[in-house]
Design a protein around this motif. Structure first.
Motif, PDB file in Angstrom:
ATOM      1  N   GLY A 264       6.391 -12.461   9.411  1.00 14.11           N
ATOM      2  CA  GLY A 264       6.136 -13.290   8.253  1.00 14.11           C
ATOM      3  C   GLY A 264       5.121 -12.768   7.259  1.00 14.11           C
ATOM      4  N   PHE A 265       4.716 -11.527   7.393  1.00 14.54           N
ATOM      5  CA  PHE A 265       3.731 -10.962   6.462  1.00 14.54           C
ATOM      6  C   PHE A 265       4.406 -10.506   5.165  1.00 14.54           C
ATOM      7  CE2 PHE A 265       1.696 -10.258  10.622  1.00 14.54           C
ATOM      8  CZ  PHE A 265       0.467 -10.853  10.380  1.00 14.54           C
ATOM      9  N   ASP A 266       3.642 -10.474   4.101  1.00 17.73           N
ATOM     10  CA  ASP A 266       4.111  -9.951   2.822  1.00 17.73           C
ATOM     11  C   ASP A 266       3.982  -8.430   2.860  1.00 17.73           C
ATOM     12  OD1 ASP A 266       4.701  -9.306   0.233  1.00 17.73           O
ATOM     13  OD2 ASP A 266       2.916 -10.222  -0.649  1.00 17.73           O
ATOM     14  N   VAL A 267       5.074  -7.758   3.207  1.00 17.83           N
ATOM     15  CA  VAL A 267       5.040  -6.305   3.349  1.00 17.83           C
ATOM     16  C   VAL A 267       4.793  -5.631   1.999  1.00 17.83           C
ATOM     17  CG1 VAL A 267       6.371  -4.282   4.062  1.00 17.83           C
ATOM     18  CG2 VAL A 267       6.510  -6.385   5.395  1.00 17.83           C
ATOM     19  N   ALA A 268       5.300  -6.252   0.941  1.00 19.30           N
ATOM     20  CA  ALA A 268       5.138  -5.659  -0.390  1.00 19.30           C
ATOM     21  C   ALA A 268       3.675  -5.579  -0.819  1.00 19.30           C
ATOM     22  CB  ALA A 268       5.932  -6.457  -1.424  1.00 19.30           C
ATOM     23  N   SER A 269       2.824  -6.432  -0.259  1.00 18.08           N
ATOM     24  CA  SER A 269       1.405  -6.430  -0.645  1.00 18.08           C
ATOM     25  C   SER A 269       0.678  -5.184  -0.158  1.00 18.08           C
ATOM     26  CB  SER A 269       0.706  -7.668  -0.094  1.00 18.08           C
ATOM     27  OG  SER A 269       0.529  -7.558   1.318  1.00 18.08           O
ATOM     28  N   ARG A 270       1.177  -4.558   0.908  1.00 22.03           N
ATOM     29  CA  ARG A 270       0.543  -3.377   1.508  1.00 22.03           C
ATOM     30  C   ARG A 270      -0.923  -3.643   1.841  1.00 22.03           C
ATOM     31  NH1 ARG A 270       3.158   1.713  -1.949  1.00 22.03           N
ATOM     32  NH2 ARG A 270       5.210   0.759  -2.241  1.00 22.03           N
ATOM     33  N   ASP A 271      -1.206  -4.870   2.261  1.00 22.66           N
ATOM     34  CA  ASP A 271      -2.594  -5.315   2.465  1.00 22.66           C
ATOM     35  C   ASP A 271      -2.953  -5.257   3.949  1.00 22.66           C
ATOM     36  OD1 ASP A 271      -5.067  -6.524   2.498  1.00 22.66           O
ATOM     37  OD2 ASP A 271      -4.509  -8.168   1.163  1.00 22.66           O
ATOM     38  N   LEU A 272      -3.378  -4.084   4.399  1.00 19.79           N
ATOM     39  CA  LEU A 272      -3.693  -3.896   5.808  1.00 19.79           C
ATOM     40  C   LEU A 272      -4.835  -4.812   6.243  1.00 19.79           C
ATOM     41  CD1 LEU A 272      -3.231  -2.381   8.448  1.00 19.79           C
ATOM     42  CD2 LEU A 272      -4.709  -0.547   7.583  1.00 19.79           C
ATOM     43  N   ILE A 273      -5.802  -5.044   5.387  1.00 19.25           N
ATOM     44  CA  ILE A 273      -6.938  -5.919   5.730  1.00 19.25           C
ATOM     45  C   ILE A 273      -6.447  -7.330   6.031  1.00 19.25           C
ATOM     46  CG2 ILE A 273      -9.057  -6.975   4.856  1.00 19.25           C
ATOM     47  CD1 ILE A 273      -9.540  -4.409   3.264  1.00 19.25           C
TER      48      ILE A 273
END
Length: 414
Positions: free
Chosen positions: A103-112
């Motif tokens: 369910g993560f927003d992969v497009a955000s590329r937000d590893l943190i």
């Protein structure tokens, strides 16, 4: 219900999507085994496939990478493979599949942001979620009694019905001097020269540990140049100890052959390579010991046809999975099609070989799709001959491929 050609794809996809999987070979452990169970985004990024891939781009010495903390290594791999380059290798795509399925927003590329979830979730809760998301019935572990940390957990009697035991014999078979010293330390009367009742004591050890961990099979990872028979401690232990106990308990002996250990030592666990094995060793074992059961997977693509042909000749041989470097979509597709064409439904198409809990999601998500596509083509071919494709028979076959063949092989006697 007889399926029309147009209905075959929908039925196969639904059957494969919904089937609960028995994963016959992993490197996972129950939560009660503490830090031995690897999980979470940093472990996923530090998978040895990704380490090797990232170091192809790195301009730092290997030792500088290994001196980093786990999180620093993950940051380095994320930047190198996911930010500075497009992540279309299978190992990279797997990380993204996992994040997407969770369910993560992969497009955000937000590893943190991804890390915040893993830092807050409880391990027990996460294990339950992974099994549910992956539709995993149970997994078979890799259990090494010569690993002191793991041995300690087993001596405490810790068990979890979702995690099935498999007795790993790498140290016993590939490093007899070390194994002999350990066995003596634990009270077994063994000698390096096999004098006295050494073989009997090894058999006693095997029986005790098969019982302690409720092992479903014994297994060993072997080098590409494995030969049998040969004049070696390994060959003698297999013949005088492993095969008699496996036969007595009616348990398979799983052979995983084809590794070139430490091809590049600087990469540590990521430094192993692949070599073509001699399938004659497998053929000899199956022929010489017809009442023993053998599960076999080979690491080299070039060995796959020989193994499938051998399985046509020996009913006590079960090919399983697309191991390690073969677990790539194009090769899984090729190998699964070839096995279907030679063996029908009588093989185990895949195992995850997961070292990180999270990998159960992506490795099976990707493999389900490939295996389903192969089955659609095979049932369509059958339909075009005039054969009636029944929906219940499709579900029957899918159940066999994703678990039933394994459990049936465990029960068979030859």
């Amino acid at each position: 219900m007889v399926l029309s050609e147009g209905e075959i794809k929908k039925t196969v996809y639904e059957a494969v999507e919904n089937v609960e999987i028995t994963d016959v070979h992993t490197h996972l452990y129950p939560p009660s085994f503490g830090n031995m169970l690897l999980w979470g985004i940093d472990e996923l990024l530090n998978y040895h496939y990704l380490v090797a891939e990232a170091m192809r781009w790195a301009d730092i010495p290997y030792q500088d990478f290994w001196a980093m903390s786990k999180r620093e290594q993950a940051d380095f791999i994320w930047k190198t493979l996911f930010v500075d380059n497009s992540p279309y290798s299978e190992a990279c795509r797997g990380v993204l599949t996992n994040l997407h399925k969770l369910g993560f927003d992969v497009a955000s590329r937000d590893l943190i942001k991804y890390r915040k979830y893993f830092d807050s979730v409880s391990l027990e809760e996460y294990v339950d979620r992974i099994f549910k998301e992956g539709r995993i019935k149970c997994v078979v572990m890799t259990n090494d009694p010569f690993n002191e940390e793991e041995r300690g957990y087993w001596l405490k009697g810790l068990k979890d019905s979702r995690f099935k035991g498999a007795l790993r014999l790498d140290v016993l078979l590939n490093n007899w001097p070390e194994a002999c010293a350990k066995l003596r330390q634990w009270g077994y009367e063994v000698s390096e020269d096999f004098s006295g009742d050494t073989a009997g004591q090894i058999r006693k050890f095997l029986r005790e540990w098969m019982d302690r961990i409720e092992a479903v099979y014994m297994a060993v990872s072997l080098p590409w140049d494995f030969a049998y028979p040969e004049d070696s401690p390994r060959s003698r232990i297999i013949e005088e100890c492993v095969l008699p106990v496996a036969g007595e308990l009616n348990k398979p002996f799983a052979l995983m052959i084809g590794v070139k250990r430490q091809l590049n030592p600087g990469l540590k666990d990521a430094g192993d390579g692949v070599g073509r094995a001699d399938v004659r060793a497998v053929e000899y074992l199956c022929s010489r010991y017809p009442h023993n059961k053998f599960m076999v997977t080979l690491l080299s693509r070039e060995n796959q046809h020989e193994l499938a042909v051998a399985a046509r000749k020996f009913r006590n041989l079960m090919p399983f999975g697309c191991w390690w470097f073969l677990n790539n979509p194009s090769l899984v597709d090729e190998i699964t099609r070839m096995r279907c064409e030679l063996l029908g439904v009588s093989f185990i198409p895949q195992h995850s070989d997961a070292r990180v809990l999270d990998q159960l999601i992506y490795k099976w998500e990707h493999s389900r799709k490939i295996i389903a596509d192969v089955l659609v083509d095979k049932y369509t071919d059958l339909a075009r001959t005039g054969w009636a494709i029944e929906s219940q028979e499709v579900r029957r076959d899918v159940e066999k491929l994703f678990g039933g063949n394994f459990w049936g092989f465990l029960e068979r006697k030859f």
